[in-house]
Design a protein around this motif. Structure first.
Motif, PDB file in Angstrom:
ATOM      1  N   GLU A  22      32.462  45.898  28.280  1.00  0.00           N
ATOM      2  CA  GLU A  22      33.251  44.976  29.296  1.00  0.00           C
ATOM      3  C   GLU A  22      33.541  45.567  30.818  1.00  0.00           C
ATOM      4  O   GLU A  22      33.594  46.785  30.806  1.00  0.00           O
ATOM      5  CB  GLU A  22      34.557  44.483  28.795  1.00  0.00           C
ATOM      6  CG  GLU A  22      34.429  43.626  27.514  1.00  0.00           C
ATOM      7  CD  GLU A  22      35.708  43.127  27.135  1.00  0.00           C
ATOM      8  OE1 GLU A  22      35.836  42.244  26.502  1.00  0.00           O
ATOM      9  OE2 GLU A  22      36.876  43.900  27.675  1.00  0.00           O
ATOM     10  N   CYS A  23      33.442  44.975  31.818  1.00  0.00           N
ATOM     11  CA  CYS A  23      33.856  45.524  33.035  1.00  0.00           C
ATOM     12  C   CYS A  23      34.856  44.571  33.904  1.00  0.00           C
ATOM     13  O   CYS A  23      34.444  43.356  33.874  1.00  0.00           O
ATOM     14  CB  CYS A  23      32.500  45.613  33.936  1.00  0.00           C
ATOM     15  SG  CYS A  23      32.910  46.263  35.669  1.00  0.00           S
ATOM     16  N   PHE A  28      41.676  42.865  41.961  1.00  0.00           N
ATOM     17  CA  PHE A  28      40.981  41.850  42.909  1.00  0.00           C
ATOM     18  C   PHE A  28      40.054  41.017  42.200  1.00  0.00           C
ATOM     19  O   PHE A  28      39.744  41.182  40.881  1.00  0.00           O
ATOM     20  CB  PHE A  28      40.573  42.503  43.910  1.00  0.00           C
ATOM     21  CG  PHE A  28      39.189  43.480  43.448  1.00  0.00           C
ATOM     22  CD1 PHE A  28      39.282  44.548  42.933  1.00  0.00           C
ATOM     23  CD2 PHE A  28      37.845  42.860  43.704  1.00  0.00           C
ATOM     24  CE1 PHE A  28      38.360  45.242  42.383  1.00  0.00           C
ATOM     25  CE2 PHE A  28      36.872  43.890  43.370  1.00  0.00           C
ATOM     26  CZ  PHE A  28      37.133  44.956  42.517  1.00  0.00           C
ATOM     27  N   GLN A  29      39.694  40.003  43.155  1.00  0.00           N
ATOM     28  CA  GLN A  29      38.676  38.960  42.281  1.00  0.00           C
ATOM     29  C   GLN A  29      37.275  39.527  42.711  1.00  0.00           C
ATOM     30  O   GLN A  29      36.924  39.602  43.869  1.00  0.00           O
ATOM     31  CB  GLN A  29      39.067  37.567  42.722  1.00  0.00           C
ATOM     32  CG  GLN A  29      40.330  36.879  42.277  1.00  0.00           C
ATOM     33  CD  GLN A  29      40.651  35.581  42.423  1.00  0.00           C
ATOM     34  OE1 GLN A  29      40.039  35.106  43.549  1.00  0.00           O
ATOM     35  NE2 GLN A  29      40.961  34.889  41.532  1.00  0.00           N
ATOM     36  N   ALA A  30      36.352  39.722  41.852  1.00  0.00           N
ATOM     37  CA  ALA A  30      35.073  40.219  41.967  1.00  0.00           C
ATOM     38  C   ALA A  30      34.027  38.806  41.993  1.00  0.00           C
ATOM     39  O   ALA A  30      33.721  38.469  40.847  1.00  0.00           O
ATOM     40  CB  ALA A  30      34.955  41.410  41.315  1.00  0.00           C
ATOM     41  N   THR A  31      33.507  38.725  43.092  1.00  0.00           N
ATOM     42  CA  THR A  31      32.560  37.608  43.082  1.00  0.00           C
ATOM     43  C   THR A  31      31.215  37.964  42.716  1.00  0.00           C
ATOM     44  O   THR A  31      30.426  37.461  42.271  1.00  0.00           O
ATOM     45  CB  THR A  31      32.547  36.922  44.462  1.00  0.00           C
ATOM     46  OG1 THR A  31      32.117  38.017  45.425  1.00  0.00           O
ATOM     47  CG2 THR A  31      33.732  36.092  44.834  1.00  0.00           C
ATOM     48  N   GLY A  53      29.747  32.609  37.426  1.00  0.00           N
ATOM     49  CA  GLY A  53      29.354  31.516  37.102  1.00  0.00           C
ATOM     50  C   GLY A  53      27.913  31.092  37.279  1.00  0.00           C
ATOM     51  O   GLY A  53      27.448  30.157  37.075  1.00  0.00           O
ATOM     52  N   SER A  54      27.152  31.947  37.609  1.00  0.00           N
ATOM     53  CA  SER A  54      25.749  32.091  37.636  1.00  0.00           C
ATOM     54  C   SER A  54      24.764  32.989  37.041  1.00  0.00           C
ATOM     55  O   SER A  54      25.381  33.924  36.445  1.00  0.00           O
ATOM     56  CB  SER A  54      25.111  31.785  39.045  1.00  0.00           C
ATOM     57  OG  SER A  54      25.497  33.183  39.696  1.00  0.00           O
ATOM     58  N   LYS A  55      23.611  32.821  36.769  1.00  0.00           N
ATOM     59  CA  LYS A  55      22.890  33.760  36.075  1.00  0.00           C
ATOM     60  C   LYS A  55      22.651  35.068  36.740  1.00  0.00           C
ATOM     61  O   LYS A  55      22.593  35.182  37.855  1.00  0.00           O
ATOM     62  CB  LYS A  55      21.413  33.115  35.555  1.00  0.00           C
ATOM     63  CG  LYS A  55      21.413  32.107  34.573  1.00  0.00           C
ATOM     64  CD  LYS A  55      20.087  31.657  34.239  1.00  0.00           C
ATOM     65  CE  LYS A  55      20.091  30.499  33.363  1.00  0.00           C
ATOM     66  NZ  LYS A  55      18.564  29.861  32.856  1.00  0.00           N
ATOM     67  N   ALA A  72      31.547  35.572  33.238  1.00  0.00           N
ATOM     68  CA  ALA A  72      32.365  34.290  33.074  1.00  0.00           C
ATOM     69  C   ALA A  72      33.504  34.058  33.925  1.00  0.00           C
ATOM     70  O   ALA A  72      33.954  32.998  34.043  1.00  0.00           O
ATOM     71  CB  ALA A  72      32.715  34.268  31.618  1.00  0.00           C
ATOM     72  N   SER A  73      34.282  35.320  34.353  1.00  0.00           N
ATOM     73  CA  SER A  73      35.275  34.962  35.372  1.00  0.00           C
ATOM     74  C   SER A  73      35.184  35.721  36.529  1.00  0.00           C
ATOM     75  O   SER A  73      34.342  36.406  36.502  1.00  0.00           O
ATOM     76  CB  SER A  73      36.573  35.168  34.475  1.00  0.00           C
ATOM     77  OG  SER A  73      36.892  36.400  34.343  1.00  0.00           O
ATOM     78  N   LEU A  74      36.042  35.605  37.447  1.00  0.00           N
ATOM     79  CA  LEU A  74      36.196  36.490  38.728  1.00  0.00           C
ATOM     80  C   LEU A  74      36.625  38.043  38.391  1.00  0.00           C
ATOM     81  O   LEU A  74      36.593  38.820  39.470  1.00  0.00           O
ATOM     82  CB  LEU A  74      37.102  35.872  39.869  1.00  0.00           C
ATOM     83  CG  LEU A  74      36.313  34.574  40.410  1.00  0.00           C
ATOM     84  CD1 LEU A  74      37.180  33.955  41.395  1.00  0.00           C
ATOM     85  CD2 LEU A  74      35.183  35.126  41.266  1.00  0.00           C
TER      86      LEU A  74
END
Lengths: 115, 113
Positions: A22-23, A28-31, A53-55, A72-74
């Motif tokens: 896991e990372c 902060f939100q990591a796009t 949200g994308s491959k 799966a999440s930011l």
């Protein structure tokens, strides 16, 4: 600020099993998150880039069915090494950025040993 | 494509010696340049960066100047300490690399007390 964690920090598994790393971006939100592999005394090799949200986009030569990446999440991306073999033993490092093109913040790394 | 070349190690110095680790790059346009440091068993930490020509990045006594005319970003420190022992990576993010970091091969630095 801009702290990235990885879990576990080290893992030992038997050949043929799957391992999930896991990372997380803690503050902060990591796009965008990146996964790297580092062999002993060598530089980092980019494995894949993942956007929430994308491959994931895999680099040439990296088996996407072997190294499953989910963003799966930011704040969370996971790397699953499926049916691990001794040659998969390595140091895996993730990084995260606010958005594509921004500075990357690196996690502390996960050492995987496959027996 | 974009690339980074840095001096091979290992580099061994005595404490308080002057340090230079050479780094040159190949890239189109104006890349951003970075030095990262990796202590034993740990991930990478950003040491310093420079985003345009003639910028000087500095941190913890380390400095590097973005020289476009020589396509270089050499790392320097006037007086090294034992705690500076680590692997140092020069890196760039190019205009065309879509935020992918291109790393040099790394230089292992060992400081003797």
């Amino acid at each position: 600020g801009a702290v990235v964690s990885q879990h576990p920090s080290w893992v030992i598994c038997k050949s043929g099993t799957s391992v999930k790393i896991e990372c997380r971006s803690l503050d902060f939100q990591a796009t965008t998150m990146f996964w790297y592999r580092q062999f002993p005394k060598q530089s980092l090799m980019l494995m894949a880039t993942s956007n929430e949200g994308s491959k994931a986009t895999y680099e040439q030569g990296v088996e996407k069915d072997k190294f499953l990446i989910n963003h799966a999440s930011l704040t969370l991306s996971t790397l699953t090494v499926t049916s691990a073999h001794p040659e998969d033993s390595s140091f895996y490092i993730c990084s995260a950025s606010y958005k594509l093109g921004n500075e990357q913040f690196f996690g502390p790394g996960t050492r995987l040993t496959v027996l | 494509g974009d690339s980074v070349t840095q001096m091979e190690g290992p580099v061994t110095l005595s404490e308080e010696a002057f340090l230079t680790i050479n780094c040159t790059y190949t890239a189109t346009g104006y890349p951003s340049l970075f030095w990262y440091v990796q202590y034993p068993g740990e991930g990478l930490q950003l040491l310093l960066k420079a985003t345009k020509a003639d910028d000087k990045g500095s941190n913890k006594g380390f400095e590097a100047t973005y020289r476009k005319e020589t396509t270089s970003f050499h790392l320097e420190k006037g007086s090294v300490q034992v705690s500076d022992s680590a692997v140092y990576f020069c890196a760039l993010i190019g205009y065309s690399s879509a935020s992918k970091i291109i790393f040099g091969s790394g230089t292992r630095l060992s400081i003797r007390p």
